[in-house]
Design an enzyme around this catalytic site. Structure first.
Site, mmCIF file in Angstrom:
data_model
loop_
_atom_site.group_PDB
_atom_site.id
_atom_site.type_symbol
_atom_site.label_atom_id
_atom_site.label_comp_id
_atom_site.label_asym_id
_atom_site.label_seq_id
_atom_site.Cartn_x
_atom_site.Cartn_y
_atom_site.Cartn_z
ATOM 1 C CD GLU A 1 -1.833 1.175 2.578
ATOM 2 O OE1 GLU A 1 -2.338 0.621 3.755
ATOM 3 O OE2 GLU A 1 -3.045 2.179 2.923
ATOM 4 C CG ASP B 1 -7.780 4.951 5.344
ATOM 5 O OD1 ASP B 1 -9.300 4.387 4.907
ATOM 6 O OD2 ASP B 1 -7.214 5.956 5.157
ATOM 7 C CG ASP C 1 -4.389 2.778 8.583
ATOM 8 O OD1 ASP C 1 -4.478 1.552 8.125
ATOM 9 O OD2 ASP C 1 -3.847 4.170 8.587
ATOM 10 C CG ASP D 1 -0.041 1.897 6.283
ATOM 11 O OD1 ASP D 1 1.075 1.705 5.963
ATOM 12 O OD2 ASP D 1 -0.595 3.207 5.855
#
Ligand code: 0RA
Length: 646
Positions: free
Chosen positions: A424, A501, A499, A497
């Site tokens: 990403e 997102d 998180d 990541d």
């Protein structure tokens, strides 16, 4: 003790020893998956009782001490003295391999799990196991350690004559399994599926540790299953339900059409999900295409563009179906032994579906018309997509000769040894490129949002740059033309990541791979990278923690005091210790990324495997559907895809 008893006892010990020596041969593996298989093995026996009409409830509980109890109200395992073994039949069932069905040749016994090995295997792999049987107005009991009886079967109480059943409690052996922690969600997912497939049974699952419980009982059976699968989709009609039996093969099918683009067919044989399909599935597909085409022609339902002929694919676009059949002697083939091989089944299913579906369509012409119109639109779209694809292909975008510009390829070309990181963001991609071992690790950075393939037509999907890059890099085509043997890498590792997102992007990539390169998922070639969440520093020592539990353990080691839930509250930390929380991959330098997440010697990667295709389908639908709320709730609750990897 009689000579016979001693002789058979030696055989029993040999049997148990064989199971403990090679557990994987009996239960597949000794990971979390094999562990949960133990529960399934016992439950299968309770389901068998239900199939015979003797049982209608099953209770499962994860107990406070970590053991599991499975209780049913079946006939109860027989306890009389076995004529050959000269010991209680209960002891034989619990200690002799494959003894389960010996007493019961005529019963309608078709369950028995993927491995169908019997409760004695569960017993052999348990530190201890206790069984209680209610039968003939009495309660009988026996206890075992590592499969070995600790005393003869004894009577421990009386009950009403009509009250019968079996209750098995076992503690899996920590010497055998890599983990002995049972997961509520894993058990519940399978029990939900079993409850849909066996509409007469109510199955309750309880977790005494995490304080969760759920009861599954679906009177509508697979019709409700299909509705559940399509919960988030817009459907065109009420489910079609077909039921029949031929040559001792009972067949049950429910299906409906929705506005989805992919098909979702779940085929079960003896309650086992046949991921790889087989004769029952091909019989169904053939009958579906032929029956609908005949019906459409007879009723003159395809108007307008006369050049369009409806193919099998057109009749499967947006199709959600559950096929459940029972076969006395199933032959399971294929890589994961989940492909039905019995050739007689093809024509049985084909004939039954042909006959019953024609009847249904005669009686429900409005539904028939809707389905044909929907499939005709699918054919038109397919034609448009083919043109788009040809155009794209002519431009060579899908050609593996033209690798995407941002791919940093590896130098080795043998897929046996190579892996690709789909990363990403460009900045993390940059770190990964610098940190990797370029001999066998390729890096493909993706930028921004990936297209949600659940919500787009094929021609739009093929216009998406990130998707084109993935197709070209992997180099094995997509969809029906996908050829796993051409895949340029052995492992596909998704690195996003840690998180919300990141997990959304990971799901979008997984959805694409699941829908268009399914074989990679099915053969376990997709992985999820596990970057650390924290770096804990004391003096020169730096330690990485991959979750909150690990962080707390490390802190405890540094000072004997754990950090509070609030990781930003410095005053809670041991003296001289600092914690940094990684918000994204980009915060790590190349060396750190290599050390923590990419070095095969030190990293952990999660293998994505789909034990329950139905569950996976449901997850993708929940995650990718239009409703934002359930998606957010799901992501927050299941930070790591609790249901699709083990
Ligand atoms: C052997 C024979 C019979 C039933 C069972 C085993 C049996 C095993 C399990 C394991 C869990 N629940 C179970 N329920 C039954 C046939 C009994 C008869 O003929 O009465």
């Amino acid at each position: 003790m009689s000579k016979d008893y001693q002789a058979s006892n030696i055989n029993v010990l040999k049997g148990l020893e064989a199971v403990r020596k090679r557990p994987a041969m009996y239960i597949g593996d000794v990971s979390s998956r094999g562990l949960h298989h133990l529960v399934n093995e016992v439950v299968d026996n309770s389901i068998d009782e239900a199939l015979g009409g003797y049982n209608d409830v099953i209770f499962i509980s994860i107990n406070k001490d970590g053991s599991v109890t499975v209780e049913d109200r079946g006939r109860g395992i027989p306890v009389d003295i076995h004529p050959i073994e000269k010991i209680s039949a209960l002891e034989v069932v619990m200690t002799v391999l494959h003894a389960g069905g010996k007493f019961d040749k005529d019963s309608y016994k078709v369950s028995g799990g993927l491995h169908g090995v019997g409760v004695s295997v569960v017993n052999a792999l348990s530190e201890w196991l206790k069984v209680e049987v209610k039968r003939d107005g009495k309660i009988y009991f026996q206890e075992y350690r590592l499969g070995i009886p600790q005393a003869d079967v004894k009577e421990i109480g009386k009950v009403n004559n009509k009250e019968t059943g079996t209750k098995v409690t076992f503690m899996p052996d920590g010497e055998i399994f890599t983990t002995t922690k049972f997961k509520f969600s894993t058990l519940a997912e399978r029990m939900r599926e079993l409850a849909y497939l066996n509409k007469n049974v109510s199955i309750s699952v309880k977790d005494e540790i995490e304080d969760e419980d759920e009861t599954f009982h679906f009177k509508g059976g697979i019709v409700e299953f299909v509705k559940y699968l399509d919960e988030k989709r817009t459907v065109f009609h009420k489910p079609v339900y077909i039921e029949g039996e031929k040559d001792n093969v009972p067949v049950e099918i429910a299906f409906e059409y929705s506005d989805a683009y992919s098909d979702n067919i779940f085929a079960y044989v003896n309650n086992i999900n046949t991921h790889e399909g087989g004769t029952h599935l091909s019989g169904f597909k053939t009958a579906l295409t032929r029956t609908f085409n005949t019906y459409a022609a007879k009723n003159n339902l395809i108007k307008g563009n006369k050049k369009i002929t409806l193919t099998g694919d057109d009749f499967r676009e947006g199709l959600t179906a559950v096929i459940s059949i029972k076969v006395a002697e199933p032959q399971f083939e294929g890589q994961t032994k989940t492909k039905l091989g019995n050739s007689e089944v093809r024509s049985i299913v084909e004939m039954l579906v042909g006959e019953k579906l024609s009847e249904y369509l005669e009686e429900n012409p409005a539904v028939g018309k809707k389905i044909i119109e929907k499939c005709a639109r699918a054919a038109e779209a397919r034609e448009a997509a083919r043109k788009a694809r040809d155009l794209v292909r002519r431009k060579n975008v899908l050609d593996s000769m033209h690798l995407p510009g941002k791919l940093a390829d590896c130098s080795i070309s043998d897929p046996e040894h190579t892996e690709i990181y789909i990363v990403e963001g460009d900045s993390a991609g940059g770190s990964a490129k610098q940190g990797r071992d370029r001999r066998f690790q390729a890096i493909l950075p993706l930028k921004g949002k990936i297209l949600n393939v659940e919500k787009a037509k094929l021609n739009k999907i093929l216009e998406n740059n990130e998707i084109k890059a993935m197709i070209a890099a992997i180099g094995a085509g997509i969809g029906l033309e996908f050829n796993a043997e051409k895949a340029r890498y052995g492992k596909i590792i998704i690195m996003t990541d840690a998180d919300v997102d990141g997990s959304h992007i990971r799901t979008l990539i997984l959805t694409f791979l699941y829908r268009y390169m399914k074989e990679l998922v099915e053969t376990g070639r997709i992985y999820i990278a596990q970057p650390p969440l924290y770096k804990i520093k004391k003096g020169k020592e730096e330690i990485y923690a991959y979750n909150d539990d690990e962080r707390d353990k490390i802190l405890l080691r540094f000072n004997g005091s754990s950090s509070d839930k609030n990781e930003n509250n410095e005053s809670n930390l041991p003296k001289g210790v600092t914690i940094s929380r990684y918000k994204g991959l980009g915060e790590m330098n190349p060396e750190q990324l290599w050390e923590t997440t990419m070095n095969p010697e030190t990293r952990t990667v999660l293998q994505v495997n789909i034990d329950s295709a139905a569950a996976a389908d449901k997850i993708f639908e929940t995650l990718m559907g239009d409703d934002v709320e359930p998606r957010r709730a799901f992501i927050e609750k299941n930070a790591k895809y609790a249901n699709i990897d083990t």
